[in-house]
Structure formats: structure tokens, C-alpha cells
Design a protein around this motif. Structure first.
Motif, PDB file in Angstrom:
ATOM      1  N   PHE A 184     -34.215  18.226  -6.882  1.00  0.00           N
ATOM      2  CA  PHE A 184     -34.479  19.645  -7.118  1.00  0.00           C
ATOM      3  C   PHE A 184     -35.890  19.837  -7.668  1.00  0.00           C
ATOM      4  O   PHE A 184     -36.527  18.901  -8.130  1.00  0.00           O
ATOM      5  CB  PHE A 184     -33.448  20.259  -8.077  1.00  0.00           C
ATOM      6  N   THR A 185     -36.340  21.091  -7.603  1.00  0.00           N
ATOM      7  CA  THR A 185     -37.626  21.473  -8.182  1.00  0.00           C
ATOM      8  C   THR A 185     -37.379  22.621  -9.147  1.00  0.00           C
ATOM      9  O   THR A 185     -36.644  23.557  -8.835  1.00  0.00           O
ATOM     10  CB  THR A 185     -38.624  21.910  -7.096  1.00  0.00           C
ATOM     11  N   LEU A 186     -37.984  22.520 -10.323  1.00  0.00           N
ATOM     12  CA  LEU A 186     -37.929  23.570 -11.328  1.00  0.00           C
ATOM     13  C   LEU A 186     -39.358  24.043 -11.570  1.00  0.00           C
ATOM     14  O   LEU A 186     -40.247  23.227 -11.842  1.00  0.00           O
ATOM     15  CB  LEU A 186     -37.333  23.032 -12.633  1.00  0.00           C
ATOM     16  N   ALA A 187     -39.584  25.347 -11.454  1.00  0.00           N
ATOM     17  CA  ALA A 187     -40.914  25.919 -11.704  1.00  0.00           C
ATOM     18  C   ALA A 187     -40.786  27.032 -12.736  1.00  0.00           C
ATOM     19  O   ALA A 187     -39.957  27.933 -12.585  1.00  0.00           O
ATOM     20  CB  ALA A 187     -41.509  26.452 -10.419  1.00  0.00           C
ATOM     21  N   SER A 190     -43.567  19.772 -20.035  1.00  0.00           N
ATOM     22  CA  SER A 190     -44.975  19.812 -20.399  1.00  0.00           C
ATOM     23  C   SER A 190     -45.828  20.532 -19.355  1.00  0.00           C
ATOM     24  O   SER A 190     -46.877  21.056 -19.661  1.00  0.00           O
ATOM     25  CB  SER A 190     -45.512  18.404 -20.628  1.00  0.00           C
ATOM     26  N   LYS A 191     -45.370  20.550 -18.112  1.00  0.00           N
ATOM     27  CA  LYS A 191     -46.085  21.255 -17.052  1.00  0.00           C
ATOM     28  C   LYS A 191     -45.187  22.370 -16.552  1.00  0.00           C
ATOM     29  O   LYS A 191     -43.999  22.394 -16.822  1.00  0.00           O
ATOM     30  CB  LYS A 191     -46.429  20.292 -15.913  1.00  0.00           C
ATOM     31  N   GLY A 192     -45.737  23.274 -15.785  1.00  0.00           N
ATOM     32  CA  GLY A 192     -44.973  24.403 -15.291  1.00  0.00           C
ATOM     33  C   GLY A 192     -44.035  24.072 -14.155  1.00  0.00           C
ATOM     34  O   GLY A 192     -43.195  24.882 -13.787  1.00  0.00           O
ATOM     35  N   LYS A 193     -44.160  22.866 -13.587  1.00  0.00           N
ATOM     36  CA  LYS A 193     -43.326  22.513 -12.442  1.00  0.00           C
ATOM     37  C   LYS A 193     -42.909  21.051 -12.547  1.00  0.00           C
ATOM     38  O   LYS A 193     -43.708  20.202 -12.909  1.00  0.00           O
ATOM     39  CB  LYS A 193     -44.117  22.738 -11.152  1.00  0.00           C
ATOM     40  N   VAL A 194     -41.646  20.783 -12.208  1.00  0.00           N
ATOM     41  CA  VAL A 194     -41.133  19.422 -12.235  1.00  0.00           C
ATOM     42  C   VAL A 194     -40.200  19.225 -11.044  1.00  0.00           C
ATOM     43  O   VAL A 194     -39.461  20.133 -10.675  1.00  0.00           O
ATOM     44  CB  VAL A 194     -40.408  19.108 -13.568  1.00  0.00           C
ATOM     45  N   THR A 195     -40.294  18.062 -10.434  1.00  0.00           N
ATOM     46  CA  THR A 195     -39.351  17.658  -9.402  1.00  0.00           C
ATOM     47  C   THR A 195     -38.545  16.510  -9.985  1.00  0.00           C
ATOM     48  O   THR A 195     -39.104  15.571 -10.532  1.00  0.00           O
ATOM     49  CB  THR A 195     -40.077  17.211  -8.120  1.00  0.00           C
ATOM     50  N   ASP A 196     -37.224  16.620  -9.889  1.00  0.00           N
ATOM     51  CA  ASP A 196     -36.352  15.652 -10.543  1.00  0.00           C
ATOM     52  C   ASP A 196     -35.097  15.467  -9.687  1.00  0.00           C
ATOM     53  O   ASP A 196     -34.966  16.083  -8.630  1.00  0.00           O
ATOM     54  CB  ASP A 196     -35.985  16.152 -11.940  1.00  0.00           C
TER      55      ASP A 196
END
Length: 147
Positions: A136-139, A39-45
Motif C-alpha cells: 500500500f501507499t500512504l500519502a 518522517s516524510k509525507g509519503k510511504v510505501t509499505d
């Protein structure tokens, strides 16, 4: 509405039943896999051994994204815990683009792709070389052409 009946039986043979009216839309659909919507341009998971096994001793996590024809995406995955691989999967599940170690140094992934057909695509983050994963971070950035 579906009528579900739950029954409990004890060793003594006593049974208790409860009837509930549950709307069909609220019932889980067994066997249907759904990636996490981005839903957003960046996620940390966190990628762990509880995620999708890749069959190559690693694991993967999927995110879905809605795109339009002509959209230009920059997809960047980074981790200090594992070597990332980022893949873009089309509506049919086939890999349309993939990157491992897209930066000149390090093990982060950087992928650029111009969407040809609109729809829902899947972005898959996976570990390379059998790593169990970690944080990790996904952008994802939608790029605009310079005019």
C-alpha cells in the motif's frame, strides 16, 4: 547504568555468566507500543498478518505524526491488494476521523481533517473485510488555505 547478568547453563551444570553495563536509555521498555514515525509525507509499505490484528479478521499498521492546531491534513491510502481504511487517532487513542472508499470509484481511502489540538496523532491503515493485506501507499499532505 543497570548491571545485567546473563547466564548460560549446560546439561553438565557448568554455568557461564557475563556482566555488562548497559545504559538505562538503551534498554527496551517491555510492553510499550510505539507507532512508526511518519518522517516524510509519503510511504510505501506492506500490510501483513504480522501487523496489528483488528479483531475483524483484518490487520492494521500505525504511523505517528506531529501536528499543530489548525493544520489541515489530506490523508490518502491506496492499494491494489486490499480495500483500505484510513483512521486518524488522537492522543488518547480514540478515532477522531475515519474513511473507507473516499474516492468516487474504487476502494482507496481519502480523508480530510482540520486539527483542533496540537500533538502526536496516529494514522492507522487497515484492511477491510478480513483481507490479509499487501502493498500500500500512504500519502499525507498539509493543506494551506486559499487566501
Amino acid at each position: 547504568m543497570n548491571n545485567w547478568i546473563y547466564a548460560l547453563s549446560a546439561v553438565t551444570g557448568i554455568a557461564l555468566s557475563l556482566s555488562l553495563n548497559v545504559p538505562a536509555s538503551a534498554q527496551p521498555k517491555p510492553g510499550v507500543y510505539t507507532p512508526t514515525p511518519l518522517s516524510k509525507g509519503k510511504v510505501t509499505d506492506i500490510l501483513s498478518d504480522r501487523d496489528i490484528p483488528t479483531g475483524q479478521k483484518g490487520f492494521a499498521k500505525d504511523y505517528s505524526i506531529e501536528v499543530q492546531a489548525g493544520d489541515r491534513l489530506e490523508i490518502f491510502a491506496s492499494s491494489e491488494s486490499f480495500d483500505t481504511i484510513v483512521s486518524l487517532l488522537g492522543k488518547d487513542g480514540d478515532v477522531v476521523a475515519e474513511n473507507d472508499d473516499g474516492e468516487s470509484e474504487g476502494t482507496n481511502s481519502l480523508l480530510f481533517y482540520r486539527i483542533k489540538k496540537p500533538g502526536t496523532y496516529t494514522i492507522r491503515i487497515q484492511s477491510f473485510g478480513g483481507s490479509s493485506g499487501g502493498k500500500f501507499t500512504l500519502a499525507v499532505t498539509r493543506l494551506k488555505p486559499v487566501e
